[in-house]
Design a protein around this motif. Structure first.
Motif, PDB file in Angstrom:
ATOM      1  N   UNK A 117      25.511 -19.889  23.075  1.00 50.51           N
ATOM      2  CA  UNK A 117      26.487 -21.015  22.180  1.00 50.51           C
ATOM      3  C   UNK A 117      26.734 -22.016  23.868  1.00 50.51           C
ATOM      4  N   UNK A 118      26.298 -23.162  23.560  1.00 50.58           N
ATOM      5  CA  UNK A 118      26.620 -24.096  24.157  1.00 50.58           C
ATOM      6  C   UNK A 118      25.573 -24.619  25.771  1.00 50.58           C
ATOM      7  N   UNK A 164      17.340 -23.512  11.752  1.00 51.04           N
ATOM      8  CA  UNK A 164      15.706 -23.496  10.530  1.00 51.04           C
ATOM      9  C   UNK A 164      14.925 -24.623  10.308  1.00 51.04           C
ATOM     10  N   UNK A 165      15.922 -25.686   9.878  1.00 52.86           N
ATOM     11  CA  UNK A 165      15.364 -26.530   9.699  1.00 52.86           C
ATOM     12  C   UNK A 165      15.413 -28.324  10.205  1.00 52.86           C
ATOM     13  N   UNK A 166      16.815 -27.976  11.503  1.00 51.64           N
ATOM     14  CA  UNK A 166      16.401 -28.616  12.291  1.00 51.64           C
ATOM     15  C   UNK A 166      16.810 -28.619  13.595  1.00 51.64           C
ATOM     16  N   UNK A 167      16.507 -27.187  13.471  1.00 48.51           N
ATOM     17  CA  UNK A 167      15.648 -26.833  15.177  1.00 48.51           C
ATOM     18  C   UNK A 167      16.887 -26.671  16.013  1.00 48.51           C
ATOM     19  N   UNK A 168      18.309 -26.478  15.928  1.00 46.35           N
ATOM     20  CA  UNK A 168      19.290 -26.388  16.012  1.00 46.35           C
ATOM     21  C   UNK A 168      20.392 -26.444  15.511  1.00 46.35           C
ATOM     22  N   UNK A 169      21.853 -26.056  15.270  1.00 46.45           N
ATOM     23  CA  UNK A 169      23.069 -25.488  15.116  1.00 46.45           C
ATOM     24  C   UNK A 169      24.021 -25.480  15.787  1.00 46.45           C
ATOM     25  N   UNK A 208      16.347 -24.497  25.473  1.00 43.56           N
ATOM     26  CA  UNK A 208      15.697 -23.356  25.054  1.00 43.56           C
ATOM     27  C   UNK A 208      16.495 -22.401  25.779  1.00 43.56           C
ATOM     28  N   UNK A 209      16.897 -20.580  24.445  1.00 47.80           N
ATOM     29  CA  UNK A 209      17.500 -19.878  24.850  1.00 47.80           C
ATOM     30  C   UNK A 209      15.935 -19.088  25.852  1.00 47.80           C
TER      31      UNK A 209
END
Length: 138
Positions: A58-59, A99-104, A63-64
């Motif tokens: 998180x935070x 999945x829909x926005x590319x981040x959450x 990209x990971x």
């Protein structure tokens, strides 16, 4: 023929049967309790691990890395398998948004997991402070 000797044995046999049945019931109850405690301990252990991996992912800006992405996927899978309704709902909401926005945001899932784990462990319901993690650049 006198049956008084047989009547004298009835309380003795009754005590033996009662002790055997009572011992069996206590043994089976203890086995069931131990199995529930083991199941609970394994669930808590896995969810604590999932919480730690989610918190680590998180935070983050950008990209990971592949290891962090794999940890995030594994942690989400554990929550979907072992989580309670609110945790599973928060994990699903994260996955759909990601999945829909590319981040959450992982905060709702972390809060749900933390709250559930603290309750399971008998800890007070202290709210999750902000910020709840630190990123050290070395």
């Amino acid at each position: 023929m006198s049956w008084t000797w047989l009547a004298a044995l009835v309380p003795f046999f009754s005590a033996i049967v009662g002790a055997a049945v009572g011992g069996l019931v206590v043994h089976r109850t203890a086995l069931a309790r131990d199995a529930r405690n083991e199941q609970r301990a394994r669930r808590v252990e896995h969810l604590i691990s999932a919480y730690q991996r989610l918190s680590a992912a998180s935070n983050r800006e950008g990209n990971l890395n592949p290891e962090q992405a794999a940890d995030l996927e594994a942690a989400l899978s554990e929550v979907m398998l072992l989580g309670q309704r609110t945790e599973i709902g928060a994990a699903r909401a994260f996955m759909v948004t990601f999945a829909t926005e590319g981040g959450a945001e992982l905060d709702p899932l972390l809060i749900a997991l933390r709250s559930s784990l603290r309750e399971e462990l008998g800890l007070d319901p202290t709210p999750l402070p902000k910020p709840y993690s630190i990123r050290l650049l070395l």
